[in-house]
Design a protein around this motif. Sequence first.
Motif, PDB file in Angstrom:
ATOM      1  N   ILE A 140       4.089  -2.669   7.484  1.00 19.20           N
ATOM      2  CA  ILE A 140       3.473  -2.424   6.180  1.00 19.20           C
ATOM      3  C   ILE A 140       4.427  -1.643   5.275  1.00 19.20           C
ATOM      4  O   ILE A 140       4.566  -1.956   4.085  1.00 19.20           O
ATOM      5  N   TYR A 141       5.091  -0.626   5.824  1.00 20.41           N
ATOM      6  CA  TYR A 141       6.047   0.144   5.011  1.00 20.41           C
ATOM      7  C   TYR A 141       7.214  -0.734   4.558  1.00 20.41           C
ATOM      8  O   TYR A 141       7.708  -0.597   3.429  1.00 20.41           O
ATOM      9  N   GLU A 142       7.643  -1.646   5.416  1.00 20.67           N
ATOM     10  CA  GLU A 142       8.710  -2.576   5.029  1.00 20.67           C
ATOM     11  C   GLU A 142       8.246  -3.506   3.911  1.00 20.67           C
ATOM     12  O   GLU A 142       8.988  -3.799   2.967  1.00 20.67           O
ATOM     13  N   ALA A 143       7.003  -3.971   4.010  1.00 21.55           N
ATOM     14  CA  ALA A 143       6.443  -4.818   2.948  1.00 21.55           C
ATOM     15  C   ALA A 143       6.331  -4.052   1.639  1.00 21.55           C
ATOM     16  O   ALA A 143       6.576  -4.598   0.555  1.00 21.55           O
ATOM     17  N   LYS A 144       6.009  -2.768   1.740  1.00 22.70           N
ATOM     18  CA  LYS A 144       5.912  -1.916   0.535  1.00 22.70           C
ATOM     19  C   LYS A 144       7.261  -1.821  -0.171  1.00 22.70           C
ATOM     20  O   LYS A 144       7.345  -1.893  -1.405  1.00 22.70           O
TER      21      LYS A 144
END
Length: 256
Positions: A140-144
């Motif tokens: 999720i942090y990478e997608a952010k």
Amino acid sequence: MEKYIEIRGTNLFVKYLNPDSRKPTIIFLHDSLGCTKLWRDFPEKLGNATGCNYLVYDRLGYGKSDPMPTNPRPSNYLEIEADILNDLLIKLQIDSAILFGHSDGGSIALITASKYPSRIKGILCEAAHIFVEEITLRGIYEAKELYKNSNLAERLEKYHGNKVDILFNAWVETWTTSDFRNWNIEHFLHNISCPVLFIQGEADEYGTMAQVEKTVAQVKGKAEKYIIPNVGHTPHKEIPDQVLDRTIDFILQLAH
């Protein structure tokens, strides 16, 4: 047939093919950034191959459905979505449903089958989560970061229009809060009595095999797993023909 259906005072976009009311209806439940259109032709192919009816819909805030009122969502938002799905099934008079849920949709499928077992004939559960893992949060942090530094927002706008910022932030903010760290739906699993097929890519960037093993071990009905090497979070897009073959077999067994 494409139309809007009012559920709880909001309009949900629904695509529904119902050639034979005697057959089960396959309900497709999209992921945290998905929508009806992003399933592409997969629902039609699976419906045609099995002779089943099929229904695809956009949850509130996604695709062509009404927008979410705000970014913040309660920690039990997936259980609320299961309740909304049951309302939709009642409204459309669908009493025999096979749920095909991807990611968030897979979690919704499990909860729905637990709470409303009389309507659910089987579950195809693809890359679902039953608890939060570190790999999920990293993804999720990478997608952010991608959302900030690439054209991801622009690509999503093609499917969600001006709702993109709200739905994306709702996903990120919900899953990364400290309150959500303890989110867990394992207590629902022992009430699931219908057959379950859990589909998982071994290279899933959002979840480990623990999601599969703990689900299969705890459901009451017959549970199978379909683990695919060298495949990530979206097997039905990455290797559609293989997933179709396996899911057709599963559904045809249910339909007899």
